[in-house]
Design an enzyme around this catalytic site. Structure first.
Site, mmCIF file in Angstrom:
data_model
loop_
_atom_site.group_PDB
_atom_site.id
_atom_site.type_symbol
_atom_site.label_atom_id
_atom_site.label_comp_id
_atom_site.label_asym_id
_atom_site.label_seq_id
_atom_site.Cartn_x
_atom_site.Cartn_y
_atom_site.Cartn_z
ATOM 1 N N HIS A 86 -7.052 4.721 7.230
ATOM 2 C CA HIS A 86 -8.505 4.621 6.332
ATOM 3 C C HIS A 86 -8.884 3.140 5.916
ATOM 4 C CE1 HIS A 86 -6.234 4.226 3.352
ATOM 5 N NE2 HIS A 86 -6.946 3.704 2.917
ATOM 6 N N ASP B 142 0.920 -1.000 0.002
ATOM 7 C CA ASP B 142 0.401 -0.155 -0.023
ATOM 8 C C ASP B 142 1.147 1.221 -0.058
ATOM 9 O OD1 ASP B 142 -2.528 1.632 -0.112
ATOM 10 O OD2 ASP B 142 -3.102 0.639 1.937
ATOM 11 N N HIS C 289 -1.268 1.164 6.661
ATOM 12 C CA HIS C 289 -1.741 2.032 7.568
ATOM 13 C C HIS C 289 -2.502 2.160 8.463
ATOM 14 C CE1 HIS C 289 -5.630 2.153 5.262
ATOM 15 N NE2 HIS C 289 -4.590 2.263 4.292
ATOM 16 N N HIS D 88 -2.886 -0.750 -4.303
ATOM 17 C CA HIS D 88 -3.556 0.698 -3.734
ATOM 18 C C HIS D 88 -4.353 1.967 -5.129
ATOM 19 C CE1 HIS D 88 -3.109 5.438 -2.740
ATOM 20 N NE2 HIS D 88 -2.672 5.404 -3.503
ATOM 21 N N GLU E 280 -7.736 -2.283 7.321
ATOM 22 C CA GLU E 280 -7.258 -3.614 6.165
ATOM 23 C C GLU E 280 -6.315 -4.624 6.810
ATOM 24 O OE1 GLU E 280 -5.748 -0.575 3.099
ATOM 25 O OE2 GLU E 280 -7.150 0.623 3.774
ATOM 26 N N GLU F 290 -0.135 4.794 1.774
ATOM 27 C CA GLU F 290 -0.226 5.735 2.746
ATOM 28 C C GLU F 290 1.077 4.732 3.946
ATOM 29 O OE1 GLU F 290 -2.508 4.059 1.934
ATOM 30 O OE2 GLU F 290 -4.206 5.345 0.642
HETATM 31 ZN ZN LIG Z 1 -5.134 1.393 2.050
#
Ligand SMILES: [Zn+2]
Length: 272
Positions: free
Chosen positions: A115, A8, A104, A60, A134, A10
Site C-alpha cells: 500500500h 514500519d 513494504h 506505522h 512510501e 508490514e
Molecule cells: Zn507503511
C-alpha cells in the site's frame, strides 16, 4: 554521526495480515514485539558501526507501536501522531543517513500488504512522472535535507522495487510474498541478525549512497481509489484535477510538496 530510522510494520519478519498490523488485531501485541526487536537490531548495528546518535521514528498507523521499554536503550524514540513529517519526523540536515526498517511495497506491487500511506484511499502515487511508494516519497524528504537512504529492510518486493526507484542502498529482505497476505521468510531472530549486519554494512558503505534528489519543480500526482476522494482533495490550494480521480500538486520545496501530499490524502479519508 547521527542516524535516523523510520520503522514500519508490514515488512517485519513473520507479519502477513492485518490481524498483526491493525490496532485491534488479535496478533497485534506480538507484532509490536517483533517490530521493536528489528528496530533494536538496526540500532545495535548502527552503534557498532560508529553512530553516536540513533533516532527511531515509529512510522506505522497510530505511530505508537514500538514498545519503549523493550527498545535498545541507547536509541531515542519518537512515538505518537500526528507529526508534521509523519513517517520521517526526526530526519534533519545533521543526519549522516536514514534506515527504512520494516518497509513494504507500494500499492499495486505484488508484495505483502502492499500500500501507499493509506490503502483505503491511495490507488497510486507519481513523483515527477514515476510511480513511487512510501519509501520513494519519504526518500524525497530525506533528500530535501541532503541525506541518503542507507538501508531498506522489509519484504523482497519492497527492497527490489525501491532499488529501481532510489538507486543503490543496503537491502535486507527478511521475507518474500507468496500472495498479498502470505509470506515465506526467516525466523525473527535470524531477521534481527541480518538487519544488524546490514546496518553495519550500510554505514561502512555510506559514501557509496547518494541522497534522492528530485528535480524541481517537484510534481506529485495522487490517484485516489474513487472520485469522491479527489473531490475533497481538490480543496487543497494550488492543487489541480487531472482526471476523475487524480489530483496533482507541484512546488519547489520538498517539505511543502510532502505536506501537500499528506493534506490531499487526509482530505480523501474524510469520504471513506
Ligand atoms: Zn507503511
Amino acid at each position: 554521526m547521527k542516524i535516523f530510522m523510520s520503522v514500519d510494520m508490514e515488512g517485519i519478519a513473520g507479519i502477513s495480515h492485518k490481524e498483526h498490523t491493525a490496532r485491534d488485531g488479535k496478533e497485534h501485541e506480538r507484532a509490536r514485539e517483533l517490530m521493536t526487536d528489528e528496530a533494536s537490531a538496526a540500532v545495535e548495528g548502527a552503534l557498532d558501526a560508529g553512530a553516536e546518535e540513533v533516532v527511531v521514528g515509529d512510522s506505522h498507523g497510530t505511530m505508537r507501536n514500538i514498545i519503549p521499554e523493550r527498545l535498545h536503550k541507547d536509541a531515542v524514540l519518537i512515538t505518537g501522531s500526528p507529526k508534521h513529517l509523519s513517517m520521517m519526523e526526526g530526519v534533519d540536515e545533521n543526519c549522516a543517513g536514514v534506515f527504512l526498517v520494516g518497509y513494504h511495497a507500494r500499492m499495486g506491487v505484488h508484495g505483502v500488504l502492499s500500500h501507499t500511506y493509506d490503502s483505503r484511499v491511495v490507488y497510486n502515487l507519481k513523483l515527477n512522472g514515476e510511480f513511487v511508494g512510501e519509501a520513494g516519497i519519504n526518500a524525497m524528504v530525506a533528500g530535501h535535507f541532503n541525506v541518503p537512504i542507507l538501508m531498506v529492510t522489509g519484504d523482497k518486493a519492497a527492497v527490489e522495487d525501491n532499488k529501481k526507484i532510489l538507486g543503490d542502498f543496503e537491502g535486507v529482505a527478511v521475507k518474500e510474498a507468496l500472495t498479498r497476505y502470505a509470506v515465506k521468510g526467516v525466523h525473527p531472530e535470524k531477521a534481527c541478525e541480518m538487519i544488524r549486519e546490514g546496518a553495519k554494512r550500510a554505514i561502512d558503505r555510506k559514501n557509496e549512497f547518494k541522497p534522492f534528489l528530485v528535480e524541481k519543480p517537484i510534481r506529485i500526482e495522487v490517484g485516489f481509489i474513487q472520485s469522491g476522494m479527489a473531490d475533497m482533495a481538490e480543496i487543497v490550494p494550488g492543487s489541480k484535477r487531472i482526471d476523475d480521480r487524480t489530483i496533482s500538486y507541484a512546488g519547489e520545496d520538498g517539505i511543502e510538496v510532502f505536506k501537500a501530499f499528506r493534506a490531499l490524502i487526509t482530505l480523501g479519508e474524510t469520504v471513506l
